[in-house]
Design a protein around this motif. Structure first.
Motif, PDB file in Angstrom:
ATOM      1  N   ARG A 106      -1.689  20.939  60.412  1.00  0.00           N
ATOM      2  CA  ARG A 106      -2.206  21.831  61.860  1.00  0.00           C
ATOM      3  C   ARG A 106      -1.774  23.093  61.047  1.00  0.00           C
ATOM      4  NH1 ARG A 106       0.182  17.192  64.728  1.00  0.00           N
ATOM      5  NH2 ARG A 106       2.293  18.718  64.519  1.00  0.00           N
ATOM      6  N   HIS A 107      -0.861  23.268  60.040  1.00  0.00           N
ATOM      7  CA  HIS A 107      -0.819  24.810  59.995  1.00  0.00           C
ATOM      8  C   HIS A 107      -1.393  25.128  59.120  1.00  0.00           C
ATOM      9  CE1 HIS A 107       1.950  28.436  58.855  1.00  0.00           C
ATOM     10  NE2 HIS A 107       2.127  27.664  57.485  1.00  0.00           N
ATOM     11  N   ILE A 108      -2.020  24.741  57.749  1.00  0.00           N
ATOM     12  CA  ILE A 108      -3.750  25.318  56.799  1.00  0.00           C
ATOM     13  C   ILE A 108      -4.002  25.255  58.120  1.00  0.00           C
ATOM     14  CG2 ILE A 108      -4.698  24.937  55.847  1.00  0.00           C
ATOM     15  CD1 ILE A 108      -2.034  22.850  54.058  1.00  0.00           C
ATOM     16  N   GLU A 109      -4.699  24.558  59.261  1.00  0.00           N
ATOM     17  CA  GLU A 109      -5.756  24.582  59.757  1.00  0.00           C
ATOM     18  C   GLU A 109      -6.170  26.076  61.170  1.00  0.00           C
ATOM     19  OE1 GLU A 109      -6.490  21.098  62.235  1.00  0.00           O
ATOM     20  OE2 GLU A 109      -6.276  19.833  60.405  1.00  0.00           O
ATOM     21  N   GLN A 110      -4.277  26.171  61.051  1.00  0.00           N
ATOM     22  CA  GLN A 110      -4.635  26.936  62.187  1.00  0.00           C
ATOM     23  C   GLN A 110      -4.568  28.508  61.003  1.00  0.00           C
ATOM     24  OE1 GLN A 110      -0.373  28.540  62.815  1.00  0.00           O
ATOM     25  NE2 GLN A 110      -0.587  29.297  64.662  1.00  0.00           N
ATOM     26  N   GLY A 111      -4.504  28.920  60.535  1.00  0.00           N
ATOM     27  CA  GLY A 111      -4.539  30.035  59.051  1.00  0.00           C
ATOM     28  C   GLY A 111      -5.698  29.463  59.418  1.00  0.00           C
ATOM     29  N   GLN A 112      -6.397  29.014  58.386  1.00  0.00           N
ATOM     30  CA  GLN A 112      -7.903  29.363  58.648  1.00  0.00           C
ATOM     31  C   GLN A 112      -9.000  29.398  59.458  1.00  0.00           C
ATOM     32  OE1 GLN A 112      -8.818  28.827  55.207  1.00  0.00           O
ATOM     33  NE2 GLN A 112      -6.918  29.851  55.167  1.00  0.00           N
ATOM     34  N   GLU A 113      -8.283  29.158  61.413  1.00  0.00           N
ATOM     35  CA  GLU A 113      -8.971  28.849  62.169  1.00  0.00           C
ATOM     36  C   GLU A 113      -8.892  31.214  62.493  1.00  0.00           C
ATOM     37  OE1 GLU A 113      -8.398  28.555  66.559  1.00  0.00           O
ATOM     38  OE2 GLU A 113      -8.791  26.421  65.684  1.00  0.00           O
ATOM     39  N   LEU A 114      -7.719  31.434  62.818  1.00  0.00           N
ATOM     40  CA  LEU A 114      -7.775  32.591  62.786  1.00  0.00           C
ATOM     41  C   LEU A 114      -8.210  33.657  61.823  1.00  0.00           C
ATOM     42  CD1 LEU A 114      -3.222  32.423  63.769  1.00  0.00           C
ATOM     43  CD2 LEU A 114      -5.637  32.853  65.053  1.00  0.00           C
ATOM     44  N   SER A 115      -8.124  32.815  60.748  1.00  0.00           N
ATOM     45  CA  SER A 115      -8.726  34.927  59.434  1.00  0.00           C
ATOM     46  C   SER A 115     -10.443  33.847  59.045  1.00  0.00           C
ATOM     47  CB  SER A 115      -8.130  34.214  58.044  1.00  0.00           C
ATOM     48  OG  SER A 115      -7.871  32.573  57.587  1.00  0.00           O
ATOM     49  N   GLY A 116     -10.967  33.334  60.339  1.00  0.00           N
ATOM     50  CA  GLY A 116     -12.343  32.942  60.157  1.00  0.00           C
ATOM     51  C   GLY A 116     -12.557  32.361  58.806  1.00  0.00           C
ATOM     52  N   GLY A 117     -11.134  31.432  58.170  1.00  0.00           N
ATOM     53  CA  GLY A 117     -11.788  30.715  56.808  1.00  0.00           C
ATOM     54  C   GLY A 117     -11.381  31.665  55.774  1.00  0.00           C
ATOM     55  N   THR A 118     -11.091  32.692  55.575  1.00  0.00           N
ATOM     56  CA  THR A 118     -10.618  33.607  54.338  1.00  0.00           C
ATOM     57  C   THR A 118      -9.438  33.578  54.449  1.00  0.00           C
ATOM     58  OG1 THR A 118      -9.472  35.847  55.688  1.00  0.00           O
ATOM     59  CG2 THR A 118     -12.293  34.849  55.409  1.00  0.00           C
ATOM     60  N   PHE A 119      -8.667  33.161  54.797  1.00  0.00           N
ATOM     61  CA  PHE A 119      -6.783  32.983  53.908  1.00  0.00           C
ATOM     62  C   PHE A 119      -7.257  32.145  52.663  1.00  0.00           C
ATOM     63  CE2 PHE A 119      -2.324  31.314  53.985  1.00  0.00           C
ATOM     64  CZ  PHE A 119      -1.879  32.191  54.128  1.00  0.00           C
ATOM     65  N   ARG A 120      -6.531  32.545  51.841  1.00  0.00           N
ATOM     66  CA  ARG A 120      -6.330  32.370  50.787  1.00  0.00           C
ATOM     67  C   ARG A 120      -4.460  32.639  50.349  1.00  0.00           C
ATOM     68  NH1 ARG A 120     -10.286  29.825  52.011  1.00  0.00           N
ATOM     69  NH2 ARG A 120     -12.214  29.781  50.849  1.00  0.00           N
TER      70      ARG A 120
END
Length: 132
Positions: free
Chosen positions: A56-70
């Motif tokens: 869920r933590h990984i999904e949250q970061g991707q959701e909040l960043s529009g899939g750009t967080f790396r």
């Protein structure tokens, strides 16, 4: 005269796979009581528990960043039987803001499995501002 490199520690190999985004290996290797700690006061801050919490933590970061967080490793991995450390670069885009900063992943291992992880951005106020 030949020069042989010492064998790579198994936890270094494990960290290499994790930072290569091998999610199957990561989730298979976390202990049932795994914990991940993210500092700050943003929506992604706090402690998540277990494989599902981390998913869920990984999904949250991707959701909040529009899939750009790396999270990109910066060339070397240190690990022994109990501890690991990986310098990384955090990057992403969110609501007109850009994240681009150094950080460290600190890892704790128990019996060859991942028991705990600390995410350590070097500029916590900027990290919070990006996610808030």
């Amino acid at each position: 005269m030949t020069s042989e490199s010492p064998a790579e520690h198994p936890n270094v190999a494990l960290l290499r796979r994790i930072y290569a985004r091998d999610r199957d290996t990561f989730f298979r290797m976390v202990t049932p009581d795994y914990r991940c700690h993210t500092p700050g006061a943003s929506p992604v801050a706090g402690t998540v528990r277990g494989a599902e919490g981390m998913r869920r933590h990984i999904e949250q970061g991707q959701e909040l960043s529009g899939g750009t967080f790396r999270v990109t490793h910066q060339g070397f991995f240190l690990a022994d039987d109990r501890w690991g450390m990986v310098p990384v670069r955090l990057s992403g885009q969110r609501q007109g803001r850009t994240l681009d900063m150094a950080a460290f992943g600190i890892w704790r291992f128990v019996d060859g499995r991942i028991a705990e992880h600390w995410e350590n951005p070097l500029d916590i106020p900027a990290f919070d501002a990006f996610w808030s």
